[in-house]
Scaffold this motif. Structure first.
Motif, PDB file in Angstrom:
ATOM      1  N   ARG A 116      19.486   7.021   4.539  1.00  0.00           N
ATOM      2  CA  ARG A 116      19.558   8.329   3.898  1.00  0.00           C
ATOM      3  C   ARG A 116      19.698   9.393   4.980  1.00  0.00           C
ATOM      4  NH1 ARG A 116      14.693  11.148   0.883  1.00  0.00           N
ATOM      5  NH2 ARG A 116      15.723  13.094   0.383  1.00  0.00           N
ATOM      6  N   THR A 117      20.662  10.268   4.802  1.00  0.00           N
ATOM      7  CA  THR A 117      20.888  11.346   5.761  1.00  0.00           C
ATOM      8  C   THR A 117      20.869  12.691   5.052  1.00  0.00           C
ATOM      9  OG1 THR A 117      23.288  11.222   5.555  1.00  0.00           O
ATOM     10  CG2 THR A 117      22.276   9.896   7.302  1.00  0.00           C
ATOM     11  N   ARG A 135      19.102  11.571  10.235  1.00  0.00           N
ATOM     12  CA  ARG A 135      18.547  10.450   9.486  1.00  0.00           C
ATOM     13  C   ARG A 135      17.198  10.903   8.954  1.00  0.00           C
ATOM     14  NH1 ARG A 135      19.233   4.939  12.986  1.00  0.00           N
ATOM     15  NH2 ARG A 135      21.383   4.531  12.353  1.00  0.00           N
TER      16      ARG A 135
END
Length: 64
Positions: A8-9, A20
């Motif tokens: 997930r960014t 991140r």
């Protein structure tokens, strides 16, 4: 069987760096939106004037 990992960014609202989420240096909740920062400097800069960065149409360069 192969495991698939999704990283997930989020985009740092101060400098525009892609971060991140699991490794973000700082995070904030602003008006119900969770925000993540590349450095504690960007987190502190945001905290000092959050409206400037949420409403910004252009992203300044990061100076960490």
């Amino acid at each position: 069987m192969m495991a698939i990992f999704i990283t997930r960014t989020a985009t740092d609202p101060v400098c525009g760096t892609v971060v991140r989420v699991a490794r973000a240096a700082a995070a904030a909740d602003f008006q119900g939106q969770e925000l993540f920062f590349c450095s504690s400097h960007c987190g502190a800069t945001f905290a000092a004037d959050p409206d400037r960065y949420v409403a910004a149409s252009s992203v300044p360069s990061c100076r960490t």
